[in-house]
Design a protein around this motif. Structure first.
Motif, short mmCIF file in Angstrom:
data_model
loop_
_atom_site.label_atom_id
_atom_site.label_comp_id
_atom_site.label_asym_id
_atom_site.label_seq_id
_atom_site.Cartn_x
_atom_site.Cartn_y
_atom_site.Cartn_z
N ILE A 2 -5.16 21.49 0.82
CA ILE A 2 -5.28 22.90 1.31
C ILE A 2 -4.30 23.95 0.98
N THR A 3 -3.07 23.51 1.44
CA THR A 3 -1.80 24.28 1.13
C THR A 3 -1.63 24.59 -0.40
N PHE A 4 -1.82 23.41 -1.31
CA PHE A 4 -1.74 23.71 -2.44
C PHE A 4 -2.84 24.66 -3.22
N THR A 5 -4.05 24.69 -2.87
CA THR A 5 -4.90 25.50 -3.29
C THR A 5 -4.82 27.08 -2.90
N VAL A 6 -4.27 27.17 -1.56
CA VAL A 6 -4.23 28.48 -1.08
C VAL A 6 -2.93 29.09 -1.67
N LEU A 7 -1.98 28.36 -1.69
CA LEU A 7 -0.62 29.04 -2.38
C LEU A 7 -0.70 29.13 -3.87
N PHE A 8 -1.65 28.24 -4.65
CA PHE A 8 -1.74 28.58 -6.12
C PHE A 8 -2.67 29.68 -6.20
N LEU A 9 -3.69 29.82 -5.44
CA LEU A 9 -4.43 31.03 -5.56
C LEU A 9 -3.88 32.46 -5.37
N PHE A 10 -2.81 32.31 -4.34
CA PHE A 10 -2.23 33.48 -3.86
C PHE A 10 -1.16 33.83 -5.32
N ILE A 11 -0.33 32.73 -5.87
CA ILE A 11 0.39 32.87 -6.94
C ILE A 11 -0.17 33.57 -8.10
N GLU A 33 1.03 -1.17 -0.11
CA GLU A 33 0.06 0.05 0.09
C GLU A 33 0.93 1.34 -0.05
N ARG A 34 0.36 2.44 -0.76
CA ARG A 34 1.00 3.39 -0.56
C ARG A 34 1.27 4.16 0.76
N THR A 35 0.18 3.76 1.65
CA THR A 35 0.26 4.43 3.01
C THR A 35 -0.76 3.48 3.66
N LEU A 36 -0.52 3.24 5.09
CA LEU A 36 -1.26 2.55 6.20
C LEU A 36 -2.26 3.61 6.80
N ARG A 38 -7.46 11.34 6.92
CA ARG A 38 -7.57 12.35 5.78
C ARG A 38 -6.20 13.09 5.61
N TRP A 39 -5.29 12.44 5.30
CA TRP A 39 -3.76 12.94 5.42
C TRP A 39 -3.78 13.76 3.97
N TRP A 40 -4.40 13.66 3.18
CA TRP A 40 -4.37 14.34 1.99
C TRP A 40 -5.21 15.71 2.08
N LEU A 41 -5.83 15.98 3.22
CA LEU A 41 -6.51 17.57 3.24
C LEU A 41 -5.48 18.40 3.39
N SER A 77 6.39 15.31 -2.35
CA SER A 77 7.70 14.63 -1.86
C SER A 77 8.01 14.74 -0.30
N PRO A 78 7.36 13.89 0.63
CA PRO A 78 5.97 13.07 0.35
C PRO A 78 4.98 14.00 0.56
N PRO A 79 3.86 13.43 0.19
CA PRO A 79 2.55 14.43 0.35
C PRO A 79 2.23 14.49 2.01
N ALA A 80 2.51 13.48 2.77
CA ALA A 80 2.23 13.60 4.08
C ALA A 80 3.22 12.56 5.01
N CYS A 81 3.41 12.53 6.13
CA CYS A 81 4.36 11.46 6.91
C CYS A 81 3.70 10.16 6.64
N ALA A 82 4.50 9.35 6.50
CA ALA A 82 4.05 7.86 6.33
C ALA A 82 3.47 7.71 5.02
N VAL A 83 3.69 8.69 4.04
CA VAL A 83 2.85 8.26 2.98
C VAL A 83 3.90 8.29 1.98
N ALA A 84 3.96 6.95 0.96
CA ALA A 84 5.09 7.11 -0.11
C ALA A 84 4.95 8.19 -1.08
#
Ligand code: FES
Length: 263
Positions: free
Chosen positions: A30-39, A16-19, A23-26, A117-124
């Motif tokens: 959110i970071t991506f969305t906010v930074l993207f909007l700011f850019i 598995e990619r992660t155990l 919601r580790w992806w949240l 790289s990586p998206p979250a702790c313990a997520v490949a």
């Protein structure tokens, strides 16, 4: 090798990619969305080249004005001269942009949210290789310590802009509008972001063998360390404060709103 893992000898072979089941992806989303909007917003405003002065206020995206083609009231230094025809914001943008891009906290934030790289702790992560920051190109991130010193100059200039916002549009002291408070709040947020910087902490307390022989620097290091614990918070707050300040000046300068005057 199991799918979704880095080919590192000795690494546990987990299919598995992660155990993780939370919601580790949240957070990266959110970071991506906010930074993207700011850019998007910052790019649009940097190229807009208008509505950045509403006397006595000036947008932080356009201060200091280094070119000679700034709007009246921008306090142009003019050292770049008449030949610069593009937006004057583009002359100063590399400094705050470089400071934030190389910031220790933002690096973590965008490595996770943009590069996964990586998206979250313990997520490949999806990448097969990771060369770290000890070689090109990411070794360039070390330039952060120099951006820190440059940003102190920018913070000082924006603080002067905030103090100058106590003058009315005719240049007389004794004015305070909502814009004055907005500029002051922005200057405070930017100082808190810079003073909580890891490079600041190193500058005041690093390379010392004996704190006991440098009590002043030790005290400063202790204070900066307290700020440093909240650095991610100030990174976000100051990002919003810059955007809000610019947007406020845009609204006033374009005549969309009138600056409420307290005295
Ligand atoms: S570590 Fe974030 S600004 Fe220096």
């Amino acid at each position: 090798m199991a799918t979704g893992t880095i080919s590192t000898p000795g690494r546990a072979k987990i299919a598995e990619r992660t155990l993780r089941t939370d919601r580790w992806w949240l957070q990266p989303l959110i970071t991506f969305t906010v930074l993207f909007l700011f850019i998007i917003y910052a790019t649009w405003r940097a190229f807009a080249n208008k509505y950045y002065v509403a006397k006595p206020y000036i947008s932080p995206f356009y201060s200091p004005c280094l070119a000679a083609n700034c709007e009246p009231g921008a306090g142009e230094v003019g050292i770049i001269g008449q030949w610069w025809k593009l937006s004057p914001a583009l002359l100063i943008l590399p400094f705050p942009l470089g400071f934030r891009l190389t910031c220790y906290y933002y690096r973590k934030a965008y490595y996770r949210s943009f590069w996964l790289s990586p998206p979250a702790c313990a997520v490949a992560e999806p990448h097969k290789k990771y060369s770290g920051e000890t070689r090109f190109p990411l070794i360039i991130q070390n330039i952060h310590r120099y951006f820190f010193w440059a940003l102190l100059i920018f913070n000082t200039i924006l603080t002067i802009d905030a103090i100058a916002a106590f003058r009315n549009p005719q240049g007389e002291w004794g004015h305070m509008g909502l814009g004055t408070l907005v500029l002051i709040a922005n200057a405070v947020c930017l100082w808190m972001y810079s003073l909580s910087c890891h490079s600041c902490r190193h500058a005041v307390g690093g390379r010392l063998n004996h704190f006991s022989k440098h009590p002043v620097r030790y005290w400063m290091w202790t204070q900066v360390s307290k700020f440093n614990a909240h650095h991610p918070k100030w990174a976000w707050i100051s990002l919003f404060s810059v955007a809000i300040t610019d947007f406020y000046v845009l609204l006033v300068a374009s005549g969309t709103i009138t600056d409420p005057k307290f005295f």
